[in-house]
Design a protein around this motif. Structure first.
Motif: not given
Length: 264
Positions: A6-7, A142-145, A233-234, A238-239
């Motif tokens: 999650f950097t 910024e990215t898909t939330g 977290a899963f 992003p995965s």
């Protein structure tokens, strides 16, 4: 715990000073996220953030952790926390609606309507309030939330004594699916339904009779906060970018029950 990447991502975790919220904030920060955890009292939130920061002092690539006061029933608190996260990091990627309450016990028809309204306010309406605040602050810009709501296996079955709580979590499951439908592709919305977990909120379900509680699960133990944190977290990672509108049951098999036929 599993590790994720999650950097540079920013997460808000409500009810993060203990239990599932604390474990989730810890894992996200260990995996590189900049985490803003909340509690009703600033002192509790700040102490939890300081403890996680100390725990991760030697963890390469760990993110930062900030504790903020934020009563989940107060829209102004939601707006302030989400705005603070964006002001500090420039973005907001993840919202974990973890805070919950369960003060009503007994037959549903016997409960004080005001108390029922309070349970639904905290467990069903407040997540929506925080989602609105997160979106207004820029979640998904910024990215898909990713939004993860903490529900309960009680939302999927009938149970004596805590029918009000279970009903409020059933409403949260429906909201999760509806919001997944409405907010894509800007944001993914999923939920986790824990079974009996070693937290203060669920003490009545396991304290003083843990062996009996564990015996209702095929895996023979009650859950730990870390078990639920891994699931959150899963779903936030992003995965899992093609997963939305899903409820992930994490109960050690409690819903399927145990068999009287030995397979061992």
């Amino acid at each position: 715990m599993t590790t994720y990447d999650f950097t540079d991502r920013t997460a808000v975790v409500t009810g993060g000073s203990r239990g599932i919220g604390y474990a989730t904030a810890h894992l996200l920060a260990a995996s590189g996220a900049n985490v803003f955890l909340t509690s009703r009292m600033a002192e509790a939130a700040e102490e939890a953030a300081a403890q996680i920061t100390a725990d991760l002092a030697d963890t390469t690539g760990a993110g930062t952790v900030t504790g903020l006061a934020g009563h989940v029933a107060h829209p102004e608190a939601a707006a302030a926390v989400c705005a603070a996260a964006v002001e500090a990091t420039g973005r907001l990627d993840i919202l974990v609606n973890n805070a919950g309450t369960n003060p009503a016990y007994g037959p549903v028809a016997d409960q004080d309507p005001a108390l029922v309204a309070k349970v639904f306010e905290i467990n069903s309406t407040s997540p929506l309030v925080w989602i609105r605040a997160a979106l207004d602050a820029g979640l998904g810009a910024e990215t898909t939330g990713s939004i993860v709501n903490i529900a309960s296996i009680g939302a999927l079955t009938m149970e004596d004594g805590i029918g009000v709580y279970n009903s409020s979590k059933a409403a949260l499951l429906h909201l999760t699916k509806q919001l997944a439908r409405e907010l894509g592709p800007r944001a993914r919305v999923n939920s986790v339904a824990p079974g009996v977990v070693r937290t203060r909120l669920s003490e009545a379900l396991w304290k003083d009779h843990e062996d009996a509680a564990a015996a209702t699960s095929p895996l023979g133990r009650i859950g730990e906060p870390a078990d639920i944190a891994d699931a959150v977290a899963f779903l936030a990672a992003p995965s899992s970018s093609w997963i939305t509108g899903t409820n992930l049951v994490v109960d050690g098999g409690q819903l399927v029950g145990t068999s009287s036929i030995s397979g061992k």
